[in-house]
Scaffold this motif. Structure first.
Motif, mmCIF file in Angstrom:
data_model
loop_
_atom_site.group_PDB
_atom_site.id
_atom_site.type_symbol
_atom_site.label_atom_id
_atom_site.label_comp_id
_atom_site.label_asym_id
_atom_site.label_seq_id
_atom_site.Cartn_x
_atom_site.Cartn_y
_atom_site.Cartn_z
ATOM 1 N N ARG A 54 0.826 -1.212 0.000
ATOM 2 C CA ARG A 54 0.000 0.000 0.000
ATOM 3 C C ARG A 54 0.862 1.265 0.000
ATOM 4 N NH1 ARG A 54 -2.977 -3.139 3.741
ATOM 5 N NH2 ARG A 54 -2.063 -1.986 5.501
ATOM 6 N N MET A 55 2.173 1.112 0.333
ATOM 7 C CA MET A 55 3.073 2.271 0.272
ATOM 8 C C MET A 55 3.167 2.758 -1.172
ATOM 9 S SD MET A 55 6.154 0.828 2.704
ATOM 10 C CE MET A 55 7.153 2.301 2.431
ATOM 11 N N LYS A 56 3.110 4.078 -1.367
ATOM 12 C CA LYS A 56 3.134 4.599 -2.736
ATOM 13 C C LYS A 56 4.457 4.304 -3.438
ATOM 14 C CE LYS A 56 4.716 9.271 -1.490
ATOM 15 N NZ LYS A 56 4.423 10.709 -1.604
ATOM 16 N N GLU A 57 5.546 4.149 -2.635
ATOM 17 C CA GLU A 57 6.839 3.842 -3.255
ATOM 18 C C GLU A 57 6.898 2.415 -3.776
ATOM 19 O OE1 GLU A 57 6.456 4.932 -0.196
ATOM 20 O OE2 GLU A 57 7.741 6.686 0.270
ATOM 21 N N ALA A 58 5.913 1.542 -3.347
ATOM 22 C CA ALA A 58 5.955 0.127 -3.738
ATOM 23 C C ALA A 58 5.452 -0.110 -5.150
ATOM 24 C CB ALA A 58 5.136 -0.701 -2.751
ATOM 25 N N LYS A 59 4.859 0.907 -5.745
ATOM 26 C CA LYS A 59 4.300 0.737 -7.082
ATOM 27 C C LYS A 59 5.408 0.433 -8.090
ATOM 28 C CE LYS A 59 1.305 2.983 -10.466
ATOM 29 N NZ LYS A 59 0.547 4.214 -10.807
ATOM 30 N N GLY A 60 5.224 -0.648 -8.852
ATOM 31 C CA GLY A 60 6.187 -1.013 -9.889
ATOM 32 C C GLY A 60 7.310 -1.899 -9.404
ATOM 33 N N ILE A 61 7.350 -2.265 -8.119
ATOM 34 C CA ILE A 61 8.417 -3.118 -7.592
ATOM 35 C C ILE A 61 7.985 -4.583 -7.695
ATOM 36 C CG2 ILE A 61 9.757 -3.752 -5.550
ATOM 37 C CD1 ILE A 61 9.606 -0.907 -4.616
ATOM 38 N N ILE A 100 11.384 -7.451 12.527
ATOM 39 C CA ILE A 100 12.615 -7.526 11.724
ATOM 40 C C ILE A 100 12.294 -7.431 10.242
ATOM 41 C CG2 ILE A 100 14.532 -9.030 11.058
ATOM 42 C CD1 ILE A 100 14.445 -10.113 13.958
ATOM 43 N N ILE A 101 11.399 -8.342 9.754
ATOM 44 C CA ILE A 101 11.166 -8.393 8.302
ATOM 45 C C ILE A 101 10.401 -7.163 7.828
ATOM 46 C CG2 ILE A 101 11.300 -10.904 8.230
ATOM 47 C CD1 ILE A 101 8.279 -11.014 8.130
ATOM 48 N N LYS A 102 9.484 -6.628 8.657
ATOM 49 C CA LYS A 102 8.722 -5.455 8.239
ATOM 50 C C LYS A 102 9.634 -4.243 8.068
ATOM 51 C CE LYS A 102 4.548 -2.825 9.295
ATOM 52 N NZ LYS A 102 3.410 -2.645 10.234
ATOM 53 N N ASN A 103 10.562 -4.035 8.988
ATOM 54 C CA ASN A 103 11.492 -2.894 8.886
ATOM 55 C C ASN A 103 12.391 -3.023 7.672
ATOM 56 O OD1 ASN A 103 11.727 -0.703 11.131
ATOM 57 N ND2 ASN A 103 11.116 -2.567 12.204
ATOM 58 N N LEU A 104 12.934 -4.219 7.453
ATOM 59 C CA LEU A 104 13.875 -4.400 6.342
ATOM 60 C C LEU A 104 13.175 -4.279 4.999
ATOM 61 C CD1 LEU A 104 16.095 -7.321 7.699
ATOM 62 C CD2 LEU A 104 16.652 -4.895 7.607
ATOM 63 N N ILE A 105 11.970 -4.878 4.851
ATOM 64 C CA ILE A 105 11.262 -4.808 3.565
ATOM 65 C C ILE A 105 10.768 -3.392 3.307
ATOM 66 C CG2 ILE A 105 9.270 -5.661 2.266
ATOM 67 C CD1 ILE A 105 9.557 -8.306 3.798
ATOM 68 N N SER A 106 10.250 -2.704 4.333
ATOM 69 C CA SER A 106 9.780 -1.326 4.135
ATOM 70 C C SER A 106 10.936 -0.404 3.749
ATOM 71 C CB SER A 106 9.092 -0.818 5.404
ATOM 72 O OG SER A 106 10.016 -0.739 6.479
#
Length: 767
Positions: A634-641, A663-669
């Protein structure tokens, strides 16, 4: 120069100045010839204004000819100290040449140049014809020469040596500095011959030396040469010692025309040295006549003098200037000779430190094998600068005294050594009276009483009053052998009144025929204080951490509620408003509040991470990874990844779900947030596997990357890369959670290439 241009320029200037100009146009060829001249050639009217100038003006003054026409030449003259000009016009009688004169001019670039002028006046045409030659370089050379001459004269007059110059074959004084005049004690000597000023030198051969230098050009040097001067012209001669040199002086044609004199008066040095030599002779005679072994050495320890008593003590005669001091007492032991500890013996210490040490003994081994005990008494020599130049050593033969002392100490050597050098305080008390019979050095050092004071006291005197009363009431002499006295912790009082806890160990012994008790004491006050301080600090730390966690959690939780309300108001504004600026500002407010909310979440996560214990449970790794990615898309920066996830669960994996999610949420975000916006194929890859012992996985992206210089700093609390948004706490929480879960994390990244985090977590499967 084009004559038409000159006429036009002059006509213009005539018009501007409202003054009549009358020129006769020069021939074109003549102007061209004059333009090739290296000198400045010009004509000026009676007002001093340039009428015609050749092209040399641009090289000499920096101005083109047309720039000078109609301008007074006096405008370019440099006036010293700002003085105003009086009459700077050329003013010569008709038909006559002016004498050559010099003037300073200001170049266009503001430099000062020197011009040498010659001029002639034409009364018919009312013009003055001038030729100016640039002599700036010549003037600069003359100035440099004068400066060098003054510097030489200053050096000559202020030199710390006497100097003089003799001229011609008769050696006439041309120059003499102050020190030379002081040396001969005469003043009016310039222009006079040496024979006239110092006739007493004739019988000393000085004139023959001067003649030889003048005739052959060969220099003459002398060191500490005795010269006799009649300083007061009264026939009373005075001896001086001089270091000097006579050197031929040559003119520009390399012909000898005089003699340089340079030298120093070393009379005081020579006389001082002679006195020292006399003192040394007396000193040597004194050493030879002394009845005790005496010798001297230089600063390197080489023996330079010894007397008969020293040779008798050594049993040999050392080689002067070669044998060192330590070879005098271990001559027959080659191993010792080559490995002698120079820095340990009293002689070396005396030479190094400058203070005689009289208590360190040496053993002298004679060539026949006999050994003698000696006590050296070194006395260092110092020069005027305080540096040690040598020493005199007197050797006292104490062999007989040592033998007597050895026999005396033989019976008690073992006891005294163990007792006195024990690192723990030890004392002996009489079983009947508790009186101190003996104490070692550590007792004296620890308690502050002297040995004599201890021997006049009892063991009860070092007990505080409360302990002393308790001991007397509960014990009598018969109880001294009880186990409560053999080992335990007591309080003792020092001489300064300080009470210290000590741990004691006691044993029954017989001391000089008396039933006694040997007691060892160990001061445990530091241990007691350390234990008390540690316990207190632990309690305070636990309390502080608990209060801090509760405070952080409470504040962070309370802060999120108003933020949620603000976000609702912003949503209302965005729904109701149609103004572009308002919507833009609302979006900026939303971004800032979301950033603050994310920071508060991180703080809550950090607080929870430190406040709660580990709750291991089985986790479906792929499912958790997919859920996390789904929530972050849902993050706008995630579009197209493009996301790739593959975790091979070879064995069930157990861990703390809350911390693993953090851990995984911080690293992936972070991988989403710091991706490149214009990259063609943007991706985030999550690969790994779990086994019986660990989970190994990596999160990789092709985003903006991290400079290797910051790889260690990114895990520090509140560290943010320059220009990047974020709280600076996310990766710190990740690393903290990884360590709590008994794992490790490392980063592989290069700027503009991408980042890869490699994580290993322990499988917390219940046994």
């Amino acid at each position: 120069m084009n004559t038409n241009n000159i006429s036009e320029s002059n006509a213009a200037k005539e018009k501007n100045n409202n003054a009549p100009y009358y020129y006769e146009e020069p021939l074109h060829d003549l102007c061209k010839i004059l333009d090739f001249s290296m000198d400045l050639i010009c004509s000026c009217d009676e007002a001093g204004r340039f009428v015609w100038v050749n092209k040399a003006s641009e090289r000499i003054l920096g101005y083109k000819p047309e720039e000078l026409l109609g301008i007074k030449y006096s405008d370019f003259i440099f006036y010293e100290d700002g003085a105003a000009p009086t009459n700077e016009n050329f003013d010569f009688k008709s038909g006559t040449h002016a004498s050559i004169f010099e003037k300073k001019f200001i170049h266009k670039n503001t430099n000062i140049i020197y011009l040498q002028w010659s001029a002639v006046q034409d009364d018919v045409k009312n013009l003055c014809y001038c030729i100016g030659r640039d002599i700036t370089e010549k003037k600069n050379i003359e100035k440099a020469f004068e400066t060098e001459r003054l510097q030489f004269f200053n050096i000559y007059s202020q030199a710390p040596s006497y100097m003089g110059i003799l001229n011609g074959p008769n050696h006439v004084y041309e120059l003499a500095n102050e020190l030379y005049l002081q040396l001969i004690d005469k003043r009016d000597i310039i222009g006079k011959a040496v024979k006239e000023v110092l006739p007493e030198l004739e019988t000393q051969g000085i004139f023959e030396i001067l003649d030889n230098v003048y005739q052959t050009g060969e220099s003459f040097c002398a060191n500490e040469m005795p010269i006799t001067f009649d300083r007061y012209s009264d026939g009373k001669l005075k001896d001086v010692y001089l270091n000097f040199i006579f050197q031929a002086r040559r003119d520009v044609n390399n012909a000898i025309d005089g003699i340089f004199i340079f030298g120093n008066d070393v009379t005081e040095q020579v006389l001082s040295r002679k006195k020292i030599e006399q003192s040394e002779k007396m000193y040597k005679d004194l050493i030879h006549k002394l009845p005790v072994a005496t010798y001297s050495c230089d600063s390197e320890g080489r023996i330079v003098l010894y007397n008969k008593a020293a040779a008798a003590l050594w049993g040999r005669e050392p080689e002067l200037g070669k044998d060192l001091w330590y070879t005098s007492w271990n001559n027959n032991d080659n191993k010792k000779k080559h490995a002698a500890p120079l820095n340990l013996c009293s002689l070396a210490a005396a030479l190094k430190g400058g203070d005689p040490i009289l208590s360190k003994e040496i053993i002298i081994e004679r060539p026949n094998g006999d050994k003698r005990n000696a006590l050296p008494h070194p006395v260092p020599f110092h020069n005027a600068d305080g540096e040690i130049t040598g020493a005199v050593i007197v050797l006292s033969d104490i062999t007989e005294i040592k033998l007597a002392q050895k026999e005396l100490r033989k019976s008690e050597k073992k006891y005294r050594y163990l007792f006195d050098n024990n690192p723990m305080p030890m004392w002996i008390i009489d079983l009947a009276s508790f009186k101190f019979l003996d104490v070692n050095k550590m007792v004296i050092l620890q308690y502050g009483y002297s040995r004599e004071e201890f021997l006049s006291m009892t063991a009860l005197d070092i007990r505080p009053n409360d302990d002393k009363i308790h001991f007397i009431k509960s014990s009598d002499t018969s109880h001294i052998n009880e186990s409560n006295y053999n080992r335990g912790i007591w309080n003792h009082i020092k001489k300064d009144g300080t009470i210290v806890p000590v741990e004691i160990i006691a044993h029954n012994i017989v001391y000089e025929g008396t039933a006694a008790r040997l007691i060892l004491s160990n001061d445990i006050s530091d241990r007691k204080k350390a234990e008390a301080n540690l316990e207190k600090r632990n309690r305070e730390l636990i309390k502080t951490n608990s209060e801090l966690d509760r405070f952080v959690y409470s504040v962070s939780h309370d802060l999120r509620s108003p933020l949620t309300s603000i976000l609702g108001l912003i949503s209302f504004i965005e729904t109701e408003s149609r103004e572009i600026d308002t919507l833009k500002h609302a979006e900026l407010i939303r971004i800032s509040i979301n950033r603050l909310d994310e920071f508060i979440k991180n703080i809550l996560s950090y607080s929870r991470n430190n406040r709660t214990g580990i709750l291991p449970e089985q986790i479906s790794l792929n499912e958790m990874m997919l859920d996390t990615v789904d929530s972050l898309q849902r993050m706008k920066e995630a579009k197209g990844i493009r996301f790739e996830i593959e975790i091979k669960e070879q064995k069930p994996f157990y861990t703390d779900k809350l911390r693993f999610t953090t851990i995984i949420k911080n690293l992936i975000s972070n991988a989403i947030k710091y991706h490149k916006k214009d990259e063609a194929d943007r991706f985030v890859k999550i690969f790994g596997y779990s086994d019986h012992e660990n989970l190994h996985f990596s999160i990789e992206d092709n985003g903006i990357g991290i400079d290797p210089a910051y790889h260690k700093k990114i895990f520090e609390m509140f560290f943010r890369l320059s220009g990047k948004d974020g709280s600076g706490i996310g990766l710190y929480i990740v690393k903290d959670a990884v360590e709590i879960l008994q794992g490790s994390i490392e980063v592989q990244s290069e700027k503009e290439i991408g980042t890869k985090f490699n994580i290993t977590l322990k499988n917390l499967k219940p046994c």
